[in-house]
Design a protein around this motif. Sequence first.
Motif, PDB file in Angstrom:
ATOM      1  N   LEU A 164     -29.853 -35.404  18.037  1.00  0.00           N
ATOM      2  CA  LEU A 164     -28.643 -35.510  17.237  1.00  0.00           C
ATOM      3  C   LEU A 164     -28.576 -34.271  16.353  1.00  0.00           C
ATOM      4  CD1 LEU A 164     -26.180 -36.985  16.004  1.00  0.00           C
ATOM      5  CD2 LEU A 164     -27.787 -38.080  14.408  1.00  0.00           C
ATOM      6  N   ASP A 169     -30.158 -34.768  26.285  1.00  0.00           N
ATOM      7  CA  ASP A 169     -29.175 -35.753  25.857  1.00  0.00           C
ATOM      8  C   ASP A 169     -28.878 -35.403  24.399  1.00  0.00           C
ATOM      9  OD1 ASP A 169     -27.689 -37.930  25.067  1.00  0.00           O
ATOM     10  OD2 ASP A 169     -29.318 -39.383  25.259  1.00  0.00           O
ATOM     11  N   SER A 217     -26.179 -35.114  21.072  1.00  0.00           N
ATOM     12  CA  SER A 217     -24.969 -35.524  20.367  1.00  0.00           C
ATOM     13  C   SER A 217     -24.787 -34.599  19.173  1.00  0.00           C
ATOM     14  CB  SER A 217     -25.093 -36.956  19.854  1.00  0.00           C
ATOM     15  OG  SER A 217     -25.277 -37.849  20.909  1.00  0.00           O
ATOM     16  N   ARG A 245     -22.426 -34.111  15.636  1.00  0.00           N
ATOM     17  CA  ARG A 245     -21.477 -34.744  14.720  1.00  0.00           C
ATOM     18  C   ARG A 245     -21.096 -33.745  13.623  1.00  0.00           C
ATOM     19  NH1 ARG A 245     -22.051 -37.650  18.349  1.00  0.00           N
ATOM     20  NH2 ARG A 245     -22.416 -39.884  18.404  1.00  0.00           N
ATOM     21  N   TRP A 273     -26.652 -43.633  15.578  1.00  0.00           N
ATOM     22  CA  TRP A 273     -27.186 -42.848  16.695  1.00  0.00           C
ATOM     23  C   TRP A 273     -28.542 -43.409  17.141  1.00  0.00           C
ATOM     24  CZ3 TRP A 273     -31.540 -39.639  17.156  1.00  0.00           C
ATOM     25  CH2 TRP A 273     -31.581 -38.882  18.325  1.00  0.00           C
TER      26      TRP A 273
END
Length: 154
Positions: free
Chosen positions: A31, A61, A63, A65, A141
């Motif tokens: 993340l 993988d 993400s 934000r 998350w």
Amino acid sequence: MDLAKGRENFSPKPEETQRLIRSYYGISRNLLIKFKDDTIDETSVLTQVLTSDSAISSMLDMSIRLLPGDHGLPLQQAPFDVPPAMANAVSRSGELLVTLTAGTPWEVVAKEVGNTFSTDSRIFAENSKDLDGLVDVIATWIASNPSPTRLLRP
């Protein structure tokens, strides 16, 4: 303190950090959080290194934000809630202290006491909201994939 003083060079240097990430970073699930007011953000550089140049890129993988705040937001402590009556009493006490200390070195301290809950309370509330948002994003998350993160060996 280094950031507040305008320091821009850190150890290791960004290039060395990128080299280390390319060679050794092995966490597949990530993340990345980019803050809207972050003047030293390198999320795009890190994204590029992880997605194309790292040992983990084929299993990544990731993400990303975008949140309000700046680079120092994760270091802040959540302010305590001050009841309005207490904030008002402290503010009025500060006014009395300013009157009593006028013309002395203590006058500046007295003004700060009076201003603590009146002007800064809006800043506390805004920072608290940003901090709560950061916590929510991270918790969501983490909860979105409770399985353990895979660690790849270099």
